[in-house]
Design an enzyme around this catalytic site. Structure first.
Site, PDB file in Angstrom:
ATOM      1  N   ASP A 204      30.755 -32.297 120.644  1.00 23.64           N
ATOM      2  CA  ASP A 204      31.621 -32.817 119.568  1.00 23.64           C
ATOM      3  C   ASP A 204      32.763 -32.010 119.605  1.00 23.64           C
ATOM      4  OD1 ASP A 204      30.913 -31.089 117.710  1.00 23.64           O
ATOM      5  OD2 ASP A 204      31.078 -32.415 116.053  1.00 23.64           O
TER       6      ASP A 204
ATOM      7  N   LYS B  65      28.643 -38.359 124.078  1.00 24.69           N
ATOM      8  CA  LYS B  65      28.226 -37.885 122.929  1.00 24.69           C
ATOM      9  C   LYS B  65      27.202 -38.652 121.801  1.00 24.69           C
ATOM     10  CE  LYS B  65      30.539 -37.920 118.868  1.00 24.69           C
ATOM     11  NZ  LYS B  65      31.484 -37.866 118.080  1.00 24.69           N
TER      12      LYS B  65
END
Ligand code: SF4
Length: 209
Positions: free
Chosen positions: A136, A118
């Site tokens: 996310d 991420k």
């Protein structure tokens, strides 16, 4: 036009200029801000980094930081002991392996302490112009509700979104999903009555309008 294209066309109308809310002027600053943002709001991170970035300007500065001092400086972002440890080790790895610069590939970025896919995708997409799907908690929830992904695995969601978005739109599209999730399709109280995607949304839990 297929369903995914219609959804992203509506998101284009809703969010014309998706921007990362974390303030930064360099790849190193965005890396630090993203590490600090785990389990913390972007607003709080921005409050902390305003002073932090004035005191720590290079990877060497983080590598040589006094852990007790750094912990105190970032304390309000939560999990400050682990975050301080990661920032210091990150600085040390940047200095020892990357000449103090933030690397530009996924394979290299995920070798940095505290950096997963991420964070790496945030850096690639926003600093280096490399198309990157950021997954996310918001992107995950919205992608599932909209039927764009049917898995809990962030890496599989990343692949699913890569399939439905043109590569040039990976960064923009995933950020639009993030912002839509943060402001409209919230976890506990989705604002379905105000949602542009309502007619197309297949989620059975959506609020009747
Ligand atoms: S209609 Fe509701 S559940 Fe569906 S995307 Fe919009 S806010 Fe989310």
């Amino acid at each position: 036009m297929d369903m995914a294209s219609r959804l992203f066309k509506l998101l284009d109308e809703e969010i014309q200029n998706p921007k990362v809310a974390l303030q930064s002027a360099t790849p190193l600053q965005l890396l630090v801000a993203t590490i600090l943002s785990a389990q913390c709001t972007d607003v709080r991170v921005n409050q902390v980094t305003t002073g932090l970035f004035a005191r720590y300007r290079t990877a060497e500065d983080y590598a040589n930081a006094d852990p007790a001092v750094l912990e105190k400086e970032i304390r309000s972002t939560g999990f400050y002991k682990a975050k301080a440890r990661n920032l210091i080790r990150c600085g040390q790895v940047l200095v020892s392996r990357f000449e103090g610069q933030v690397p530009r590939t996924m394979d290299e970025l995920i070798t940095l302490p505290g950096v997963g896919r991420k964070t790496a995708n945030v850096i690639l997409g926003n600093c280096f112009g490399v198309p990157a799907v950021v997954v996310d908690t918001h992107v995950k929830r919205v992608a599932q509700r909209l039927g764009l992904a049917d898995t809990d695995d962030p890496e599989k969601i990343e692949v699913a979104l890569q399939r439905v978005l043109p590569k040039a739109s990976w960064t923009r599209g995933s950020h639009q999903l993030l912002l839509h999730g943060r402001h409209v399709c919230r976890a506990r109280a989705p604002q379905c009555q105000a949602c542009r995607l309502y007619a197309l949304c297949p989620w059975e839990g959506k609020h009747p309008v």
